[in-house]
Design a protein around this motif. Structure first.
Motif, PDB file in Angstrom:
ATOM      1  N   GLU A  56      17.742 -11.300  21.972  1.00  0.00           N
ATOM      2  CA  GLU A  56      18.347 -11.065  23.277  1.00  0.00           C
ATOM      3  C   GLU A  56      18.888 -12.355  23.899  1.00  0.00           C
ATOM      4  OE1 GLU A  56      13.828 -10.372  23.975  1.00  0.00           O
ATOM      5  OE2 GLU A  56      15.227 -10.467  22.290  1.00  0.00           O
ATOM      6  N   VAL A  57      18.221 -13.471  23.601  1.00  0.00           N
ATOM      7  CA  VAL A  57      18.706 -14.753  24.105  1.00  0.00           C
ATOM      8  C   VAL A  57      19.925 -15.210  23.293  1.00  0.00           C
ATOM      9  CG1 VAL A  57      18.117 -17.187  24.497  1.00  0.00           C
ATOM     10  CG2 VAL A  57      16.450 -15.385  24.983  1.00  0.00           C
ATOM     11  N   ASP A 128      20.097 -21.205  32.665  1.00  0.00           N
ATOM     12  CA  ASP A 128      20.048 -19.840  32.150  1.00  0.00           C
ATOM     13  C   ASP A 128      18.848 -19.617  31.235  1.00  0.00           C
ATOM     14  OD1 ASP A 128      22.792 -18.787  33.065  1.00  0.00           O
ATOM     15  OD2 ASP A 128      23.316 -20.644  32.027  1.00  0.00           O
ATOM     16  N   VAL A 129      18.404 -20.682  30.568  1.00  0.00           N
ATOM     17  CA  VAL A 129      17.250 -20.622  29.666  1.00  0.00           C
ATOM     18  C   VAL A 129      16.436 -21.893  29.852  1.00  0.00           C
ATOM     19  CG1 VAL A 129      16.466 -20.526  27.260  1.00  0.00           C
ATOM     20  CG2 VAL A 129      18.508 -19.241  27.953  1.00  0.00           C
ATOM     21  N   HIS A 131      13.294 -23.791  27.845  1.00  0.00           N
ATOM     22  CA  HIS A 131      12.530 -23.781  26.597  1.00  0.00           C
ATOM     23  C   HIS A 131      11.464 -24.871  26.670  1.00  0.00           C
ATOM     24  CE1 HIS A 131      11.939 -25.363  22.403  1.00  0.00           C
ATOM     25  NE2 HIS A 131      11.800 -24.089  22.145  1.00  0.00           N
ATOM     26  N   TYR A 158      16.012 -16.690  31.044  1.00  0.00           N
ATOM     27  CA  TYR A 158      14.892 -16.537  30.121  1.00  0.00           C
ATOM     28  C   TYR A 158      14.012 -17.782  30.074  1.00  0.00           C
ATOM     29  CZ  TYR A 158      16.964 -12.293  28.158  1.00  0.00           C
ATOM     30  OH  TYR A 158      17.462 -11.022  27.980  1.00  0.00           O
ATOM     31  N   LEU A 160      11.200 -19.442  27.548  1.00  0.00           N
ATOM     32  CA  LEU A 160      10.715 -19.389  26.168  1.00  0.00           C
ATOM     33  C   LEU A 160       9.600 -20.410  25.991  1.00  0.00           C
ATOM     34  CD1 LEU A 160      14.182 -19.364  24.324  1.00  0.00           C
ATOM     35  CD2 LEU A 160      12.881 -17.386  25.149  1.00  0.00           C
ATOM     36  N   ASP A 217       9.628  -8.428  32.233  1.00  0.00           N
ATOM     37  CA  ASP A 217       9.907  -8.211  30.809  1.00  0.00           C
ATOM     38  C   ASP A 217       9.194  -9.237  29.924  1.00  0.00           C
ATOM     39  OD1 ASP A 217      11.610  -6.197  31.670  1.00  0.00           O
ATOM     40  OD2 ASP A 217      13.401  -7.459  31.568  1.00  0.00           O
ATOM     41  N   ILE A 292       8.297 -14.721  25.590  1.00  0.00           N
ATOM     42  CA  ILE A 292       9.670 -14.503  26.047  1.00  0.00           C
ATOM     43  C   ILE A 292       9.558 -13.738  27.360  1.00  0.00           C
ATOM     44  CG2 ILE A 292      11.931 -13.524  25.512  1.00  0.00           C
ATOM     45  CD1 ILE A 292      10.850 -13.286  22.562  1.00  0.00           C
ATOM     46  N   ALA A 293      10.164 -14.259  28.413  1.00  0.00           N
ATOM     47  CA  ALA A 293      10.101 -13.593  29.706  1.00  0.00           C
ATOM     48  C   ALA A 293      11.378 -13.873  30.489  1.00  0.00           C
ATOM     49  CB  ALA A 293       8.884 -14.063  30.499  1.00  0.00           C
ATOM     50  N   ARG A 294      11.688 -13.012  31.449  1.00  0.00           N
ATOM     51  CA  ARG A 294      12.856 -13.211  32.301  1.00  0.00           C
ATOM     52  C   ARG A 294      12.424 -13.443  33.749  1.00  0.00           C
ATOM     53  NH1 ARG A 294      16.362 -10.035  33.849  1.00  0.00           N
ATOM     54  NH2 ARG A 294      15.195  -8.083  33.572  1.00  0.00           N
ATOM     55  N   LYS A 295      13.190 -14.237  34.453  1.00  0.00           N
ATOM     56  CA  LYS A 295      12.984 -14.399  35.884  1.00  0.00           C
ATOM     57  C   LYS A 295      13.561 -13.180  36.600  1.00  0.00           C
ATOM     58  CE  LYS A 295      13.802 -17.663  39.682  1.00  0.00           C
ATOM     59  NZ  LYS A 295      14.319 -19.010  40.035  1.00  0.00           N
TER      60      LYS A 295
END
Length: 320
Positions: A56-57, A128-129, A131, A158, A160, A217, A292-295
């Motif tokens: 998805e990322v 946006d991500v 890590h 996301y 990570l 998520d 893996i999670a979303r804000k």
């Protein structure tokens, strides 16, 4: 490889000091060989077991927008270099305590020296991500670090995470501590605890993330990795080889920290661990946890271009 970790001590490096105080990260810097090799071996382990990014990322980073990524504790920079090659529209900001062993940076990979234990130096909703990988050995406030990562993450972006579990086991049954006592010795974990670090962040990763507000998520996974190349599966065999080499190097990289902890003769313990690795039978394994999670919120198209962002970062660097 510039040395043989099974026949000569890796050496380690002195504990670092920041503003007159001993800092919390207790391992050598990523540009210190053989630490560079150890971290790159582990990078391959993570990549082959969990991928550099989930599907998805990868889809997000291929949507044609100029996506921004923060690599917290970027180490040798190998993950970032592979990412900017795979996704040319992204721009990565890597942060660490010391410069990675990279002589020339791609235009869409910007590096900054920054102690992330003191918070992130970025505005809210910037990336946006985000890590982060293997920060437990230098992060006394792991929960606070997660909160800061979410703060700088854009709504819908996301997070990570990957963290090692420091508890070797045996897939084929039996007592790991009896089979290879030197490798299972808890001195290293005790030394981390003495420095107010949680050596079991990997085991507790799911509970850490569950106690951080603002995420949706959430996906947690636990990955089994061979400690030696005992498997017939090509990927497991390869990651077993990488793990064995990384563990052989680790015994030397933690030498100075163990001395600081009060270990009278870490070299003898190191040599005992090497002997066990040379003749480790059965199916020894270790694990790492992955998040893996979303804000919360909806992710919109990024503003600006990669070139514009690089220019902004260069301007900020010159001003400071």
């Amino acid at each position: 490889m510039t040395f043989d970790p099974f026949n000569e001590l890796a050496g380690g490096s002195a504990l670092r000091f920041d503003e007159g105080q001993q800092d919390d990260y207790c391992l050598p810097v990523a540009s210190h060989s053989p630490e560079t090799e150890r971290l790159d071996y582990l990078h391959d382990v993570y990549k082959y077991h969990a991928g550099n990014v989930p599907d998805e990322v990868a889809k997000l980073l291929s949507d044609g927008n100029q996506r921004r990524i923060l690599d917290v504790g970027c180490g040798t920079g190998k993950w970032a270099l592979e990412m900017v090659e795979a996704f040319p529209d992204i721009h990565i900001t890597g942060v660490d305590l010391y410069h990675p062993p990279i002589t020339a940076f791609p235009s869409n990979f910007h590096f900054e020296i920054h102690d992330v234990t003191k918070g992130q130096e970025y505005a809210d909703d910037t990336f946006d991500v985000v890590h982060a990988r293997d920060l437990h050995a230098g992060m006394p406030e792991y929960h606070v670090m997660l909160v800061e990562c979410i703060r700088v993450l854009r709504p819908g972006g996301y997070l990570l995470l990957k963290e090692i579990e420091w508890v070797p086991k045996l897939l084929d049954g039996g007592d790991a501590e009896q089979r290879f006592p030197a490798i299972c010795e808890r001195t290293f974990r005790n030394a981390l605890s003495e420095r107010f670090l949680d050596p079991l962040v990997g085991i507790n990763l799911e509970s850490y993330i569950d106690n951080v507000p603002g995420l949706v998520d959430i996906q947690y996974s636990r990955h089994m990795v061979p400690m030696t190349p005992w498997s017939d599966d090509p990927i497991l065999n390869y990651t077993g080889q990488m793990t064995r080499m990384a563990m052989a190097i680790l015994g030397g990289t933690i030498r100075v920290m163990l001395l600081d902890h009060g270990e009278p003769n870490p070299d003898n313990r190191y040599k005992a661990g090497i002997e066990e690795l040379k003749d480790l039978t059965g199916q020894p394994i270790w694990y790492f946890g992955s998040i893996i999670a979303r804000k919360q919120g909806e992710l919109r198209d990024s503003e600006g271009t990669t070139d514009q962002y690089a220019e902004e970062m260069m301007t900020e660097e010159e001003e400071t």
